[in-house]
Design a protein around this motif. Structure first.
Motif, PDB file in Angstrom:
ATOM      1  N   ARG A   1       0.974  -1.076   0.071  1.00 53.85           N
ATOM      2  CA  ARG A   1      -0.111   0.003   0.059  1.00 53.85           C
ATOM      3  C   ARG A   1       0.919   0.929  -0.355  1.00 53.85           C
ATOM      4  O   ARG A   1       0.593   2.398  -0.721  1.00 53.85           O
ATOM      5  N   ALA A   2       1.778   1.136   0.608  1.00 50.57           N
ATOM      6  CA  ALA A   2       2.671   2.437   0.852  1.00 50.57           C
ATOM      7  C   ALA A   2       3.985   2.709   0.009  1.00 50.57           C
ATOM      8  O   ALA A   2       3.968   3.788  -0.880  1.00 50.57           O
ATOM      9  N   LEU A   3       4.279   1.535  -1.231  1.00 55.76           N
ATOM     10  CA  LEU A   3       4.901   1.676  -2.545  1.00 55.76           C
ATOM     11  C   LEU A   3       3.380   2.042  -3.399  1.00 55.76           C
ATOM     12  O   LEU A   3       3.789   3.254  -4.610  1.00 55.76           O
ATOM     13  N   ALA A   4       2.922   1.928  -3.906  1.00 58.05           N
ATOM     14  CA  ALA A   4       1.152   2.303  -4.103  1.00 58.05           C
ATOM     15  C   ALA A   4       0.592   4.072  -4.079  1.00 58.05           C
ATOM     16  O   ALA A   4       0.612   5.109  -4.917  1.00 58.05           O
ATOM     17  N   ALA A   5       1.163   3.828  -2.708  1.00 53.38           N
ATOM     18  CA  ALA A   5       1.081   5.792  -2.870  1.00 53.38           C
ATOM     19  C   ALA A   5       2.086   6.395  -3.172  1.00 53.38           C
ATOM     20  O   ALA A   5       1.733   7.288  -3.512  1.00 53.38           O
ATOM     21  N   VAL A   6       3.523   5.866  -2.807  1.00 56.92           N
ATOM     22  CA  VAL A   6       4.519   6.363  -3.383  1.00 56.92           C
ATOM     23  C   VAL A   6       3.804   7.095  -4.967  1.00 56.92           C
ATOM     24  O   VAL A   6       4.651   7.852  -5.331  1.00 56.92           O
ATOM     25  N   LEU A   7       3.894   6.275  -5.950  1.00 50.31           N
ATOM     26  CA  LEU A   7       3.672   6.008  -7.159  1.00 50.31           C
ATOM     27  C   LEU A   7       2.313   6.841  -7.335  1.00 50.31           C
ATOM     28  O   LEU A   7       2.491   7.962  -8.448  1.00 50.31           O
ATOM     29  N   GLN A   8       1.114   6.746  -7.046  1.00 58.52           N
ATOM     30  CA  GLN A   8       0.390   8.161  -6.606  1.00 58.52           C
ATOM     31  C   GLN A   8       0.970   8.550  -6.602  1.00 58.52           C
ATOM     32  O   GLN A   8       0.558  10.498  -7.530  1.00 58.52           O
ATOM     33  N   ARG A   9       2.168   9.056  -5.642  1.00 57.69           N
ATOM     34  CA  ARG A   9       2.931  10.561  -5.558  1.00 57.69           C
ATOM     35  C   ARG A   9       3.199  10.879  -6.378  1.00 57.69           C
ATOM     36  O   ARG A   9       3.363  12.469  -7.130  1.00 57.69           O
ATOM     37  N   VAL A  10       3.752  10.438  -7.343  1.00 56.70           N
ATOM     38  CA  VAL A  10       5.121  10.276  -8.834  1.00 56.70           C
ATOM     39  C   VAL A  10       4.065  11.096  -9.606  1.00 56.70           C
ATOM     40  O   VAL A  10       4.336  12.010 -10.016  1.00 56.70           O
ATOM     41  N   GLU A  11       2.762  10.313  -9.333  1.00 59.68           N
ATOM     42  CA  GLU A  11       2.586  10.353 -10.807  1.00 59.68           C
ATOM     43  C   GLU A  11       1.675  12.153 -11.055  1.00 59.68           C
ATOM     44  O   GLU A  11       1.618  12.841 -11.604  1.00 59.68           O
ATOM     45  N   GLU A  12       1.546  12.465  -9.420  1.00 57.25           N
ATOM     46  CA  GLU A  12       0.986  13.578  -8.903  1.00 57.25           C
ATOM     47  C   GLU A  12       1.567  14.394  -9.080  1.00 57.25           C
ATOM     48  O   GLU A  12       1.771  15.596  -9.562  1.00 57.25           O
ATOM     49  N   LEU A  13       2.817  14.326  -9.561  1.00 62.51           N
ATOM     50  CA  LEU A  13       4.140  15.530  -9.214  1.00 62.51           C
ATOM     51  C   LEU A  13       4.865  15.480 -10.243  1.00 62.51           C
ATOM     52  O   LEU A  13       5.331  16.625 -10.768  1.00 62.51           O
ATOM     53  N   ARG A  14       4.872  14.282 -11.106  1.00 62.56           N
ATOM     54  CA  ARG A  14       5.243  14.892 -12.700  1.00 62.56           C
ATOM     55  C   ARG A  14       4.840  16.154 -13.039  1.00 62.56           C
ATOM     56  O   ARG A  14       5.715  16.462 -14.165  1.00 62.56           O
ATOM     57  N   GLY A  15       4.336  15.929 -13.366  1.00 62.72           N
ATOM     58  CA  GLY A  15       4.411  17.338 -14.680  1.00 62.72           C
ATOM     59  C   GLY A  15       5.180  18.620 -13.734  1.00 62.72           C
ATOM     60  O   GLY A  15       5.509  19.767 -14.717  1.00 62.72           O
ATOM     61  N   SER A  16       4.645  18.670 -12.629  1.00 57.52           N
ATOM     62  CA  SER A  16       5.869  19.697 -12.372  1.00 57.52           C
ATOM     63  C   SER A  16       7.489  19.642 -11.829  1.00 57.52           C
ATOM     64  O   SER A  16       7.764  20.977 -10.911  1.00 57.52           O
ATOM     65  N   LEU A  17       7.891  18.500 -12.202  1.00 57.47           N
ATOM     66  CA  LEU A  17       9.580  18.134 -12.233  1.00 57.47           C
ATOM     67  C   LEU A  17      10.051  18.420 -13.416  1.00 57.47           C
ATOM     68  O   LEU A  17       9.349  18.583 -14.704  1.00 57.47           O
ATOM     69  N   PRO A  18      11.635  19.192 -13.262  1.00 56.85           N
ATOM     70  CA  PRO A  18      12.021  19.612 -14.368  1.00 56.85           C
ATOM     71  C   PRO A  18      12.253  18.295 -15.271  1.00 56.85           C
ATOM     72  O   PRO A  18      12.806  17.511 -14.788  1.00 56.85           O
ATOM     73  N   ALA A  19      12.979  18.485 -16.483  1.00 60.16           N
ATOM     74  CA  ALA A  19      13.231  17.808 -17.581  1.00 60.16           C
ATOM     75  C   ALA A  19      14.328  17.003 -16.560  1.00 60.16           C
ATOM     76  O   ALA A  19      14.180  15.515 -16.892  1.00 60.16           O
ATOM     77  N   GLY A  20      15.348  17.299 -16.057  1.00 62.83           N
ATOM     78  CA  GLY A  20      16.579  16.418 -15.922  1.00 62.83           C
ATOM     79  C   GLY A  20      16.114  15.942 -14.924  1.00 62.83           C
ATOM     80  O   GLY A  20      16.322  14.313 -15.099  1.00 62.83           O
ATOM     81  N   ALA A  21      14.772  16.234 -13.928  1.00 66.61           N
ATOM     82  CA  ALA A  21      14.410  15.076 -12.740  1.00 66.61           C
ATOM     83  C   ALA A  21      13.599  13.558 -12.614  1.00 66.61           C
ATOM     84  O   ALA A  21      13.514  13.244 -12.334  1.00 66.61           O
ATOM     85  N   VAL A  22      12.658  13.389 -14.545  1.00 66.41           N
ATOM     86  CA  VAL A  22      12.290  12.973 -15.148  1.00 66.41           C
ATOM     87  C   VAL A  22      12.613  11.660 -14.799  1.00 66.41           C
ATOM     88  O   VAL A  22      11.749  10.769 -14.458  1.00 66.41           O
ATOM     89  N   GLU A  23      13.689  12.497 -15.257  1.00 69.66           N
ATOM     90  CA  GLU A  23      14.288  10.556 -15.634  1.00 69.66           C
ATOM     91  C   GLU A  23      14.638   9.785 -14.675  1.00 69.66           C
ATOM     92  O   GLU A  23      14.972   8.490 -14.484  1.00 69.66           O
ATOM     93  N   SER A  24      15.561  10.769 -13.739  1.00 73.05           N
ATOM     94  CA  SER A  24      15.894  10.068 -12.396  1.00 73.05           C
ATOM     95  C   SER A  24      14.853   9.260 -11.978  1.00 73.05           C
ATOM     96  O   SER A  24      14.481   8.118 -11.301  1.00 73.05           O
ATOM     97  N   VAL A  25      13.333  10.400 -12.059  1.00 71.45           N
ATOM     98  CA  VAL A  25      11.780   9.395 -11.444  1.00 71.45           C
ATOM     99  C   VAL A  25      11.473   7.976 -12.036  1.00 71.45           C
ATOM    100  O   VAL A  25      11.584   7.302 -11.191  1.00 71.45           O
TER     101      VAL A  25
END
Length: 104
Positions: free
Chosen positions: A33-57
């Motif tokens: 459940r915790a890992l699913a929550a992490v993945l959900q938060r990543v998707e919510e944040l993805r549009g606000s990330l700088p291009a270089g951070a997207v590759e790391s994510v």
């Protein structure tokens, strides 16, 4: 018996002492459940990330599927979340909660 279908594990033991058969180690439901929550938060944040951070994510989210790499992946996600300020706080909190569950 030809034509019979068998599904699942089959164990044949011949002799020995202290046999345990097949031991399955399944992940904790809390961790899943915790890992699913992490993945959900990543998707919510993805549009606000700088291009270089997207590759790391992207690399870190792929590593979440590999148990031996989860700790490092969560640490990468924490670092990325910390760099984007307040909007990264939910991801930071989710990753921290998952790391705490891994430490158990």
């Amino acid at each position: 018996m030809s034509g019979d279908n068998y599904y699942g594990d089959v164990v044949n033991m011949h002799g020995g002492q202290g046999n345990q058969g097949i031991v399955h180690h399944h992940g904790s439901p809390d961790l899943e459940r915790a890992l699913a929550a992490v993945l959900q938060r990543v998707e919510e944040l993805r549009g606000s990330l700088p291009a270089g951070a997207v590759e790391s994510v992207d690399g870190a989210t792929a590593d979440l599927a590999v148990p031996d790499r989860r700790r490092g992946a969560l640490q990468v996600l924490q670092a990325v979340a910390a760099t984007v300020g307040g909007i990264g706080q939910p991801l930071l909190d989710s990753a921290r909660a998952a790391l705490e569950l891994l430490a158990r």
